[in-house]
Design an enzyme around this catalytic site. Structure first.
Site, short mmCIF file in Angstrom:
data_model
loop_
_atom_site.label_atom_id
_atom_site.label_comp_id
_atom_site.label_asym_id
_atom_site.label_seq_id
_atom_site.Cartn_x
_atom_site.Cartn_y
_atom_site.Cartn_z
N GLU A 104 -6.41 0.34 1.99
CA GLU A 104 -6.11 -0.91 2.67
C GLU A 104 -4.99 -0.70 3.67
O GLU A 104 -4.13 0.16 3.48
CB GLU A 104 -5.64 -1.96 1.64
N ASP A 105 -4.98 -1.53 4.70
CA ASP A 105 -3.87 -1.50 5.64
C ASP A 105 -2.65 -2.20 5.05
O ASP A 105 -1.53 -1.72 5.13
CB ASP A 105 -4.26 -2.13 6.99
N ASP A 108 -0.94 -8.13 0.55
CA ASP A 108 0.08 -9.16 0.41
C ASP A 108 -0.23 -10.04 -0.80
O ASP A 108 0.21 -9.75 -1.89
CB ASP A 108 0.34 -9.92 1.70
N PHE A 157 5.17 -11.00 9.33
CA PHE A 157 3.82 -10.82 9.88
C PHE A 157 3.91 -9.67 10.88
O PHE A 157 4.69 -9.71 11.82
CB PHE A 157 3.32 -12.10 10.57
N ASP A 164 -3.83 -6.60 13.08
CA ASP A 164 -4.01 -7.39 14.30
C ASP A 164 -3.46 -8.80 14.18
O ASP A 164 -3.17 -9.28 13.09
CB ASP A 164 -5.50 -7.49 14.62
#
Length: 180
Positions: A104-105, A108, A157, A164
């Protein structure tokens, strides 16, 4: 590297330079190499679109035989999670008895991971682990352990290196944080 960039209606400033990301990817790859060297052909399962850069750099540092596949999930709109995970493109091959490493990037809330793990467990793999570039411990609300964390961050964020903001910023080599 630009210090400040604009994507859509938001400005972002550099938070993590590419060199620091590379060091973190190397460190997590070394842990995976130690833990999976004796396992029969683990499967790296990248979550698109965000994990593509991390997966590419990570896999170049892996020293054991492995296979790669990708799935696509979605739970974001704009800068926040919708809380609803949509399985867009699924896994088509059997993973029964296989060691699976979800790549996963960012993790959260854990909604996407919980959805993915539940789906994979029904397919009877030997094991499932998660390897994420970024982990937000203050946001994570699930019980599945995230064993391989390249970096921990706060609730910022961020964009860049695959992440993105409404489809912009994925190709940035550095990671940027939204400014107020």
């Amino acid at each position: 590297m630009k210090d400040i960039i604009q994507l859509h209606d938001r400005k972002f400033r550099v938070m993590i330079p590419a060199e620091e990301i590379d060091r973190a990817v190397t460190a997590v790859a070394e842990r995976l190499n130690a833990d999976y060297a004796d396992k029969p052909t683990p499967l790296f399962l990248g979550i698109l679109n965000g994990s593509f850069m991390f997966m590419s750099d990570l896999i170049k540092k892996i020293e054991f035989q492995n296979e790669l596949s990708f799935v696509k999930l979605s739970s974001y709109e704009g800068t926040s999670s919708t809380g609803v995970v949509k399985n867009l493109i699924g896994l088509n091959s059997s993973i029964e008895g296989r060691h699976v490493i979800i790549v996963e990037d960012i993790v959260d809330t854990g909604e996407s991971i919980e959805h993915m793990v539940r789906d994979l467990q029904a397919r009877k793999p030997a094991s499932i682990e998660v390897c994420t570039l970024f982990f937000k411990p203050a946001s994570y609300s699930k019980n599945f352990p995230i064993r391989y964390r390249a970096m921990e961050i706060g609730n910022e964020f961020i964009v860049g290196y695959g992440l993105d903001y409404d489809q912009l910023g994925r190709s940035l080599k550095d990671v940027y944080v939204v400014t107020e």
